[in-house]
Scaffold this active site. Structure first.
Site, PDB file in Angstrom:
ATOM      1  N   ILE A 118      -0.873  -0.963  -4.483  1.00  0.00           N
ATOM      2  CA  ILE A 118      -1.947  -0.146  -4.351  1.00  0.00           C
ATOM      3  C   ILE A 118      -1.716   1.165  -4.237  1.00  0.00           C
ATOM      4  O   ILE A 118      -1.006   1.558  -3.110  1.00  0.00           O
ATOM      5  CB  ILE A 118      -3.196  -0.709  -3.477  1.00  0.00           C
ATOM      6  CG1 ILE A 118      -3.266  -2.259  -3.615  1.00  0.00           C
ATOM      7  CG2 ILE A 118      -4.394   0.200  -3.490  1.00  0.00           C
ATOM      8  CD1 ILE A 118      -4.475  -2.850  -2.557  1.00  0.00           C
ATOM      9  N   PHE A 156       0.875  -1.329  -0.012  1.00  0.00           N
ATOM     10  CA  PHE A 156      -0.071   0.006  -0.050  1.00  0.00           C
ATOM     11  C   PHE A 156       0.958   1.137   0.101  1.00  0.00           C
ATOM     12  O   PHE A 156       1.744   1.496   0.722  1.00  0.00           O
ATOM     13  CB  PHE A 156      -0.933  -0.180   1.175  1.00  0.00           C
ATOM     14  CG  PHE A 156      -2.103  -0.767   1.173  1.00  0.00           C
ATOM     15  CD1 PHE A 156      -3.312  -0.326   0.691  1.00  0.00           C
ATOM     16  CD2 PHE A 156      -1.942  -1.922   1.998  1.00  0.00           C
ATOM     17  CE1 PHE A 156      -4.418  -1.106   0.431  1.00  0.00           C
ATOM     18  CE2 PHE A 156      -3.227  -2.811   1.919  1.00  0.00           C
ATOM     19  CZ  PHE A 156      -4.410  -2.343   1.187  1.00  0.00           C
ATOM     20  N   ASP A 157       0.567   2.431  -0.921  1.00  0.00           N
ATOM     21  CA  ASP A 157       0.829   3.530  -0.679  1.00  0.00           C
ATOM     22  C   ASP A 157       0.039   4.026   0.571  1.00  0.00           C
ATOM     23  O   ASP A 157      -0.615   3.483   1.204  1.00  0.00           O
ATOM     24  CB  ASP A 157       0.303   4.300  -1.855  1.00  0.00           C
ATOM     25  CG  ASP A 157       0.536   5.943  -1.706  1.00  0.00           C
ATOM     26  OD1 ASP A 157       1.737   6.282  -1.279  1.00  0.00           O
ATOM     27  OD2 ASP A 157      -0.440   6.782  -1.970  1.00  0.00           O
ATOM     28  N   LEU A 158       0.548   5.337   1.206  1.00  0.00           N
ATOM     29  CA  LEU A 158      -0.065   5.837   2.333  1.00  0.00           C
ATOM     30  C   LEU A 158      -1.071   7.009   1.874  1.00  0.00           C
ATOM     31  O   LEU A 158      -1.956   6.905   2.143  1.00  0.00           O
ATOM     32  CB  LEU A 158       1.154   6.088   3.389  1.00  0.00           C
ATOM     33  CG  LEU A 158       0.649   6.724   4.654  1.00  0.00           C
ATOM     34  CD1 LEU A 158      -0.272   5.656   5.454  1.00  0.00           C
ATOM     35  CD2 LEU A 158       1.585   7.133   5.477  1.00  0.00           C
ATOM     36  N   ASP A 159      -0.325   7.899   1.496  1.00  0.00           N
ATOM     37  CA  ASP A 159      -1.048   9.180   1.620  1.00  0.00           C
ATOM     38  C   ASP A 159      -1.713   9.222   0.152  1.00  0.00           C
ATOM     39  O   ASP A 159      -1.552   9.138  -0.930  1.00  0.00           O
ATOM     40  CB  ASP A 159      -0.156  10.681   1.437  1.00  0.00           C
ATOM     41  CG  ASP A 159       0.951  10.973   2.335  1.00  0.00           C
ATOM     42  OD1 ASP A 159       0.479  10.585   3.543  1.00  0.00           O
ATOM     43  OD2 ASP A 159       1.947  11.343   2.297  1.00  0.00           O
TER      44      ASP A 159
END
Length: 216
Positions: A166, A9-12
């Site tokens: 993602i 996963f990306d965060l922001d």
């Protein structure tokens, strides 16, 4: 749908909506250069890419000037901007669902790793992640590709075809492609549909609910 074992996963813009903190911190850094930003919403398109690149490409700063702006940004972010943030609706349920189905879950963010860990802990979702990787304060992981490679090395992910990335910006999709893994682009973050479609992700989803459904 292919069978994936490892979810990055990306965060922001993917797990959290960081708009308030990031735009205020960018404005704070720019103000130190004499650039005033009356409309913080105008800075929202800058959410996601590595900050040094943002300052260089959007404001024409040289590398050293851009790095100085990054330091100024972090000055406010570490004390305040970190917490001007919120989880997207459904994210805890998504992570819980993935772990209940025995997926391995990882974070691959352009945000400095030390800040990313604090954010995961702040929202009490750190327990869902098998490894959380981010950029380095010394700029040694300057691209999303280098961050994904770092996560793969530390998590011993040797087969990229078992992995899927993602994210909500083109940098996430480029990083996935350059590390030979599939990608899901999500439209509820900060990348436009045109930006994301141009990178030809394997899947394009509209909501966190769609992600929950995607992984069953």
């Amino acid at each position: 749908m292919k069978s994936y074992k490892h979810i990055l996963f990306d965060l922001d813009g993917t797990l959290t909506d960081p708009a308030e903190g990031i735009t205020k911190c960018i404005a704070y850094a720019l103000e130190a250069k004499g650039i005033i930003t009356p409309d913080l919403d105008s800075l929202k398109p800058l959410i996601g890419p590595p900050l040094k690149d943002t300052f260089m490409h959007s404001y024409g700063f040289g590398e050293q000037e851009a790095l100085a702006c990054v330091d100024k940004y972090r000055e406010r972010f570490a004390m305040q901007g970190l917490y001007e943030n919120m989880l997207f609706d459904g994210v805890p349920e998504l992570l819980e669902r993935l772990k209940s189905k025995d997926y391995k879950v990882y974070l691959a963010t352009s945000k400095p790793e030390i800040f990313a860990h604090r954010i995961l802990q702040h929202f009490a979702i750190d327990q869902y992640f098998d490894f959380a990787g981010g950029s380095a304060l010394d700029d040694s992981r300057p691209t999303k590709t280098s961050v994904i490679q770092y996560v793969m090395e530390n998590a011993r992910l040797t087969n990229p075809h078992d992995c899927i990335m993602i994210g909500d910006r083109k940098h996430d999709l480029i990083g996935a492609r350059e590390t030979n893994m599939d990608a899901i682009a999500v439209l509820y973050g900060y990348g436009s549909q045109a930006e994301l479609e141009q990178e030809s992700p394997a899947y394009l989803l509209h909501s966190v609910a769609d992600l929950i459904e995607f992984f069953g």
